[in-house]
Design a protein around this motif. Sequence first.
Motif, PDB file in Angstrom:
ATOM      1  N   LEU A   1       0.840  -1.196   0.000  1.00  0.00           N
ATOM      2  CA  LEU A   1       0.000   0.000   0.000  1.00  0.00           C
ATOM      3  C   LEU A   1       0.875   1.246   0.000  1.00  0.00           C
ATOM      4  O   LEU A   1       1.954   1.251   0.595  1.00  0.00           O
ATOM      5  CB  LEU A   1      -0.907   0.015   1.237  1.00  0.00           C
ATOM      6  N   SER A   2       0.385   2.287  -0.639  1.00  0.00           N
ATOM      7  CA  SER A   2       1.163   3.535  -0.719  1.00  0.00           C
ATOM      8  C   SER A   2       0.549   4.689   0.077  1.00  0.00           C
ATOM      9  O   SER A   2       1.179   5.735   0.206  1.00  0.00           O
ATOM     10  CB  SER A   2       1.308   3.970  -2.177  1.00  0.00           C
ATOM     11  N   PHE A   3      -0.676   4.515   0.597  1.00  0.00           N
ATOM     12  CA  PHE A   3      -1.391   5.628   1.252  1.00  0.00           C
ATOM     13  C   PHE A   3      -1.424   6.834   0.324  1.00  0.00           C
ATOM     14  O   PHE A   3      -1.296   7.975   0.763  1.00  0.00           O
ATOM     15  CB  PHE A   3      -0.717   6.024   2.563  1.00  0.00           C
ATOM     16  N   ARG A   4      -1.627   6.576  -0.956  1.00  0.00           N
ATOM     17  CA  ARG A   4      -1.489   7.655  -1.931  1.00  0.00           C
ATOM     18  C   ARG A   4      -2.401   8.844  -1.628  1.00  0.00           C
ATOM     19  O   ARG A   4      -1.985  10.002  -1.722  1.00  0.00           O
ATOM     20  CB  ARG A   4      -1.779   7.112  -3.335  1.00  0.00           C
ATOM     21  N   TYR A   5      -3.663   8.580  -1.311  1.00  0.00           N
ATOM     22  CA  TYR A   5      -4.608   9.677  -1.116  1.00  0.00           C
ATOM     23  C   TYR A   5      -4.686  10.143   0.334  1.00  0.00           C
ATOM     24  O   TYR A   5      -5.219  11.212   0.619  1.00  0.00           O
ATOM     25  CB  TYR A   5      -6.000   9.269  -1.602  1.00  0.00           C
ATOM     26  N   LYS A   6      -4.205   9.330   1.258  1.00  0.00           N
ATOM     27  CA  LYS A   6      -4.183   9.674   2.681  1.00  0.00           C
ATOM     28  C   LYS A   6      -5.575  10.008   3.226  1.00  0.00           C
ATOM     29  O   LYS A   6      -5.729  10.868   4.076  1.00  0.00           O
ATOM     30  CB  LYS A   6      -3.190  10.815   2.944  1.00  0.00           C
ATOM     31  N   ARG A   7      -6.593   9.310   2.686  1.00  0.00           N
ATOM     32  CA  ARG A   7      -7.970   9.436   3.176  1.00  0.00           C
ATOM     33  C   ARG A   7      -8.504   8.041   3.480  1.00  0.00           C
ATOM     34  O   ARG A   7      -8.180   7.076   2.783  1.00  0.00           O
ATOM     35  CB  ARG A   7      -8.889  10.088   2.142  1.00  0.00           C
ATOM     36  N   ASP A   8      -9.357   7.956   4.507  1.00  0.00           N
ATOM     37  CA  ASP A   8      -9.777   6.614   4.925  1.00  0.00           C
ATOM     38  C   ASP A   8     -10.626   5.899   3.873  1.00  0.00           C
ATOM     39  O   ASP A   8     -10.519   4.683   3.717  1.00  0.00           O
ATOM     40  CB  ASP A   8     -10.485   6.651   6.280  1.00  0.00           C
ATOM     41  N   ASP A   9     -11.460   6.627   3.113  1.00  0.00           N
ATOM     42  CA  ASP A   9     -12.287   5.925   2.125  1.00  0.00           C
ATOM     43  C   ASP A   9     -11.430   5.301   1.032  1.00  0.00           C
ATOM     44  O   ASP A   9     -11.631   4.138   0.646  1.00  0.00           O
ATOM     45  CB  ASP A   9     -13.343   6.858   1.532  1.00  0.00           C
ATOM     46  N   GLN A  10     -10.427   6.034   0.548  1.00  0.00           N
ATOM     47  CA  GLN A  10      -9.539   5.508  -0.485  1.00  0.00           C
ATOM     48  C   GLN A  10      -8.637   4.404   0.060  1.00  0.00           C
ATOM     49  O   GLN A  10      -8.402   3.389  -0.607  1.00  0.00           O
ATOM     50  CB  GLN A  10      -8.695   6.636  -1.076  1.00  0.00           C
ATOM     51  N   PHE A  11      -8.117   4.609   1.269  1.00  0.00           N
ATOM     52  CA  PHE A  11      -7.207   3.617   1.842  1.00  0.00           C
ATOM     53  C   PHE A  11      -7.912   2.278   2.020  1.00  0.00           C
ATOM     54  O   PHE A  11      -7.413   1.231   1.574  1.00  0.00           O
ATOM     55  CB  PHE A  11      -6.668   4.091   3.192  1.00  0.00           C
ATOM     56  N   TRP A  12      -9.091   2.273   2.658  1.00  0.00           N
ATOM     57  CA  TRP A  12      -9.746   1.004   2.955  1.00  0.00           C
ATOM     58  C   TRP A  12     -10.313   0.359   1.694  1.00  0.00           C
ATOM     59  O   TRP A  12     -10.324  -0.872   1.570  1.00  0.00           O
ATOM     60  CB  TRP A  12     -10.818   1.198   4.019  1.00  0.00           C
ATOM     61  N   PHE A  13     -10.759   1.167   0.737  1.00  0.00           N
ATOM     62  CA  PHE A  13     -11.195   0.580  -0.524  1.00  0.00           C
ATOM     63  C   PHE A  13     -10.018  -0.127  -1.194  1.00  0.00           C
ATOM     64  O   PHE A  13     -10.174  -1.239  -1.730  1.00  0.00           O
ATOM     65  CB  PHE A  13     -11.774   1.641  -1.463  1.00  0.00           C
ATOM     66  N   THR A  14      -8.827   0.486  -1.149  1.00  0.00           N
ATOM     67  CA  THR A  14      -7.647  -0.141  -1.742  1.00  0.00           C
ATOM     68  C   THR A  14      -7.297  -1.444  -1.025  1.00  0.00           C
ATOM     69  O   THR A  14      -6.969  -2.452  -1.663  1.00  0.00           O
ATOM     70  CB  THR A  14      -6.448   0.820  -1.690  1.00  0.00           C
ATOM     71  N   VAL A  15      -7.379  -1.445   0.305  1.00  0.00           N
ATOM     72  CA  VAL A  15      -7.123  -2.675   1.069  1.00  0.00           C
ATOM     73  C   VAL A  15      -8.032  -3.790   0.591  1.00  0.00           C
ATOM     74  O   VAL A  15      -7.586  -4.908   0.274  1.00  0.00           O
ATOM     75  CB  VAL A  15      -7.316  -2.437   2.582  1.00  0.00           C
ATOM     76  N   PHE A  16      -9.332  -3.507   0.523  1.00  0.00           N
ATOM     77  CA  PHE A  16     -10.282  -4.548   0.125  1.00  0.00           C
ATOM     78  C   PHE A  16     -10.121  -4.917  -1.348  1.00  0.00           C
ATOM     79  O   PHE A  16     -10.312  -6.084  -1.725  1.00  0.00           O
ATOM     80  CB  PHE A  16     -11.711  -4.080   0.400  1.00  0.00           C
ATOM     81  N   HIS A  17      -9.785  -3.950  -2.174  1.00  0.00           N
ATOM     82  CA  HIS A  17      -9.547  -4.221  -3.598  1.00  0.00           C
ATOM     83  C   HIS A  17      -8.380  -5.192  -3.772  1.00  0.00           C
ATOM     84  O   HIS A  17      -8.474  -6.166  -4.530  1.00  0.00           O
ATOM     85  CB  HIS A  17      -9.256  -2.898  -4.310  1.00  0.00           C
ATOM     86  N   GLU A  18      -7.280  -4.950  -3.041  1.00  0.00           N
ATOM     87  CA  GLU A  18      -6.116  -5.835  -3.162  1.00  0.00           C
ATOM     88  C   GLU A  18      -6.406  -7.207  -2.572  1.00  0.00           C
ATOM     89  O   GLU A  18      -5.957  -8.235  -3.107  1.00  0.00           O
ATOM     90  CB  GLU A  18      -4.901  -5.206  -2.478  1.00  0.00           C
ATOM     91  N   ILE A  19      -7.158  -7.244  -1.478  1.00  0.00           N
ATOM     92  CA  ILE A  19      -7.569  -8.542  -0.929  1.00  0.00           C
ATOM     93  C   ILE A  19      -8.420  -9.281  -1.953  1.00  0.00           C
ATOM     94  O   ILE A  19      -8.317 -10.506  -2.112  1.00  0.00           O
ATOM     95  CB  ILE A  19      -8.325  -8.355   0.402  1.00  0.00           C
ATOM     96  N   GLY A  20      -9.256  -8.533  -2.679  1.00  0.00           N
ATOM     97  CA  GLY A  20     -10.050  -9.147  -3.737  1.00  0.00           C
ATOM     98  C   GLY A  20      -9.171  -9.805  -4.786  1.00  0.00           C
ATOM     99  O   GLY A  20      -9.452 -10.927  -5.238  1.00  0.00           O
ATOM    100  N   HIS A  21      -8.102  -9.124  -5.186  1.00  0.00           N
ATOM    101  CA  HIS A  21      -7.175  -9.739  -6.146  1.00  0.00           C
ATOM    102  C   HIS A  21      -6.580 -11.026  -5.572  1.00  0.00           C
ATOM    103  O   HIS A  21      -6.454 -12.035  -6.282  1.00  0.00           O
ATOM    104  CB  HIS A  21      -6.045  -8.769  -6.468  1.00  0.00           C
ATOM    105  N   LEU A  22      -6.200 -11.003  -4.312  1.00  0.00           N
ATOM    106  CA  LEU A  22      -5.600 -12.183  -3.697  1.00  0.00           C
ATOM    107  C   LEU A  22      -6.583 -13.348  -3.649  1.00  0.00           C
ATOM    108  O   LEU A  22      -6.237 -14.490  -3.975  1.00  0.00           O
ATOM    109  CB  LEU A  22      -5.125 -11.859  -2.270  1.00  0.00           C
ATOM    110  N   VAL A  23      -7.802 -13.055  -3.245  1.00  0.00           N
ATOM    111  CA  VAL A  23      -8.797 -14.115  -3.071  1.00  0.00           C
ATOM    112  C   VAL A  23      -9.332 -14.610  -4.411  1.00  0.00           C
ATOM    113  O   VAL A  23      -9.492 -15.822  -4.619  1.00  0.00           O
ATOM    114  CB  VAL A  23      -9.957 -13.600  -2.185  1.00  0.00           C
TER     115      VAL A  23
END
Length: 366
Positions: free
Chosen positions: A248-270
């Motif tokens: 993760l890069s914390f690119r936007y430094k906002r919680d909505d973008q950060f957590w969406f990215t977390v779940f998006h990447e988990i989606g790729h893994l799963v």
Amino acid sequence: MIDERNTANWFSKPGDSIRAIMQRRNISAHDLAERLDDGLDAVRSLIDGSRQIDESTASTLSMVLGATAEFWLKRQENFDTAVNRSVVQVRESGHEDLLLRLPAPGQKARGKLSLERRAAEIRKRLVFYNVPDAASWTGRYGRLVGETDYRTSKAFASKEDATLLWLRRGELEADMIQTRAWNSENLVDRLKEIRKLSMIRHPQLFLPKLRTLCAEAGVALVVVKAPAGCRASGAIRMVDPDKAMLLLSFRYKRDDQFWFTVFHEIGHLVLHRANTFVDDEALPGDLDRENEANEFAAECIIPPLRESEFERVGPKRDDIVRFSVSIGVAPGLTVGQMQHRGMLEPDKLNYLKRTWDWSQINPATV
């Protein structure tokens, strides 16, 4: 992918032995860092091969990890011999210019280089990417970013340079994180607990918990600030057969973008198993799989069973907060989803999103 370990001139870094012993004996990077003068920076450079093991370091490694100091000095000597042999073979193979074009840490080499400097720059890249030759590099990294053909391209685009450096730094950080064996079902089982972490305001508090939950499922969660030119927000990769990386890069430094990215990447893994995905808006990607990961992330934030209720949430602070609490996510995530779906104007209620700066993020990344 090429299995580099089958090549005749493969070399093994002393850091490989350090990491294996730490994993086997449950010694954390912080445990070792306490015994080294430069702390975690020393551990990083030992594992990535950029730091030489001298007599003092060998003595410390012997005390903390075991084996004799002579073993560690010999390990360094054998590594140096193997890398030097690889450098010679690269120069004889005609792939010298390819490797010199690769991005590497530190100042970019400019102008005409002396033979000695060229050898040093080749060595730096072989060690940094942990590959013995150009073919191995191409097999591991050659088409991870964009459509550039790294075999023949005369120059890298800056965005590709920066993204590749960011990805490799993430891999090196992942080397320092101990995990259980990768198991996608274990990761799915932890999604509920991961969602709850969005309710915690400060990265110093939620990132260690997130890292632990991911490690229990075989995922090394890594945060690396994107270098200039890199517009990536997240990436996943299998860094070992039984270990995944979520970068993760914390690119936007906002919680909505950060957590969406977390779940998006988990989606790729799963959903997409062992493939590598770099989510960078400046680089092309697999649209179908990106849409699948986006849908997975959206359902992590707004559970499908609550979808009809979500669609009736009004564009008012109290309604959004009440609904968010009822589904167990921070209000900023609900605002982000409402804006994305056109239920809320992009400039409305953004004060419900939490924002951070790197002074708050950095303490939680080590």
